[in-house]
Design an enzyme around this catalytic site. Structure first.
Site, short mmCIF file in Angstrom:
data_model
loop_
_atom_site.label_atom_id
_atom_site.label_comp_id
_atom_site.label_asym_id
_atom_site.label_seq_id
_atom_site.Cartn_x
_atom_site.Cartn_y
_atom_site.Cartn_z
N ASP A 189 25.81 -18.64 14.26
CA ASP A 189 25.31 -17.49 13.52
C ASP A 189 24.88 -17.83 12.10
O ASP A 189 24.31 -16.96 11.41
CB ASP A 189 26.37 -16.38 13.48
CG ASP A 189 26.50 -15.69 14.83
OD1 ASP A 189 25.47 -15.53 15.51
OD2 ASP A 189 27.63 -15.34 15.22
N ASP A 212 21.95 -15.32 22.19
CA ASP A 212 21.71 -14.97 20.79
C ASP A 212 21.27 -16.18 19.96
O ASP A 212 20.56 -16.06 18.96
CB ASP A 212 22.99 -14.40 20.16
CG ASP A 212 23.86 -13.60 21.11
OD1 ASP A 212 23.83 -13.88 22.33
OD2 ASP A 212 24.59 -12.71 20.64
N1 GLY Z 1 25.10 -12.04 18.20
C1 GLY Z 1 26.07 -11.10 18.59
C2 GLY Z 1 25.51 -9.85 19.13
O1 GLY Z 1 24.35 -9.73 19.44
O2 GLY Z 1 26.28 -8.93 19.28
#
Ligand code: GLY
Length: 404
Positions: free
Chosen positions: A118, A180
């Protein structure tokens, strides 16, 4: 809410024009609404602690719940990013000053040993927009450092970044890659062409290729998580973390895939990505309710009463506007553009806008249904991709570069 949504979808279905912003959808009005809500949030955050970022407003509440900027908190880049987008629209120097201060709180992450994938969201939504709009070299340095830090998660045997180091032990997923993670390739592509190592480009391409090969089912719906063997590099299994079931299509996961492969085509011009992303998009569009805002999972057990995920709709609207500019077939391009506009129009109605009730832009996102967290809530990343999509639409209408 369901009745309002159904009524609304009936009204808007035939009102969009081809190729340009629907004359009955006023994008400036929606951006002015965002500006008003942004100012309201800033007022309500006072006295401001610039290390605390708005994250969500639960269904029953009216004030932002904020989270401290720490390496474990993945959403901290979205609020600074919203401020930069709002500054881009309003040109208000007061908003720019606030954007700068919130952004500065994230800088330490670029040099901190990476916590997880992230880091891309954290730095590119904040510093990425900051540099795009100001060209301040100090912002560029943070982005380049963060890209190098993120790249330490790359496993050459597997060919992808490790998304969640903590899950190696917790879930016994030796090497895990979540959908993601596709979004976090953007900072690698950017760094490679802005003074960083060319290796970052190769890492991003390798990740996108392996994910394309291993993390989609034959119908082009995606697994949230791909688990790989670190010795052979082979896929062990596809599973879910935030979706309903291992074999279901988690709405936001598919949204990340649509956005991610559109961006990969932009950065590489590889026609394989362009044809692939259309298949990934079409299975998503096929399963949508009439107002284009998905249920949180396409196999959620209580459809049509299942919670929606407005955040996925925002991500997809933004991606479709960009994708529509790459597709040569004008019929297909205009289909995607029109769906993006209809989605934004629906999201900009009282059925989805928070309005006077809350300072967020939008209601009705779902964060993590299996954890029973952030269900039918305002969530900061929905607002981020909403304002991004509105700006993209405005630029498209003004015949400017859609990415600003
Ligand atoms: N990247 C985490 C979500 O989309 O909740």
């Amino acid at each position: 809410m369901r009745n309002i949504i159904l009524g609304l979808s009936f009204l808007v279905l035939s009102t969009c024009s081809v190729g340009h912003c629907d004359s009955s959808f006023n994008v400036d009005k929606a951006l002015n609404y965002c500006a008003k809500q942004t100012n309201r949030t800033l007022r309500e955050l006072k006295p401001i602690d610039y290390t605390m970022m708005p994250r969500n407003i639960m269904d029953s509440l009216t004030k932002w719940s904020c989270r401290k900027v720490v390496k474990e908190e993945w959403t901290s880049g979205f609020w600074p990013g919203i401020l930069w987008y709002d500054y881009e629209f309003t040109q208000d120097p007061g908003i720019k000053a606030e954007a700068e201060k919130f952004t500065a709180s994230l800088g330490f992450l670029s040099k901190t040993p990476v916590y997880d994938h992230d880091l891309g969201f954290l730095i590119f939504c904040s510093y990425g927009n900051a540099y795009r709009l100001t060209k301040n070299p100090a912002y560029k340095k943070v982005i380049l450092d963060a890209a190098d830090t993120l790249a330490t998660l790359f496993n050459p045997k597997v060919g992808t970044l490790l998304s969640w180091p903590r899950e190696v032990k917790l879930s016994h997923w030796p090497h895990n890659t979540i959908m993601d993670n596709m979004i976090n390739l953007e900072i690698l592509f950017w760094a490679a062409k802005n003074g960083g190592s060319k290796r970052l480009y190769d890492i991003a391409v390798s990740h996108a290729n392996k994910t394309m090969k291993c993390q989609f089912r034959p119908d082009y719906s995606s697994y949230h998580v791909a688990v790989y063997d670190t010795v052979t590099g082979n896929l062990i299994k596809g599973v879910t973390h935030q979706g309903y079931a291992n074999n279901s299509m988690w709405a936001r996961g598919q949204a990340w895939a649509i956005y991610g492969y559109t961006m990969c085509y932009r950065e590489t011009k590889n026609p394989e990505y362009l044809s692939f992303v259309q298949k990934v998009t079409d299975i998503y569009l096929k399963g949508l309710p009439k107002d284009y805002v998905p249920y949180w999972d396409f196999s959620a057990p209580d459809i049509p009463n299942a919670p929606r995920d407005a955040s996925a709709a925002c991500v997809v609207a933004s991606a479709l506007l960009e994708l529509s500019t790459y597709i040569k077939n004008e019929e297909k391009a205009s289909e995607y553009r029109e769906i993006a506009i209809k989605t934004l129009k629906n999201l900009s109605s009282p059925a989805y806008q928070s309005g006077n009730a809350k300072p967020s832009f939008l209601l009705h996102s779902t964060g993590h249904w299996p954890n029973k967290s952030e269900i039918d809530a305002s969530i900061i990343y929905a607002d981020y991709y909403y304002i991004e999509a509105l700006l993209r639409l405005k630029r498209l209408d003004e015949n400017k570069n859609i990415l600003g």
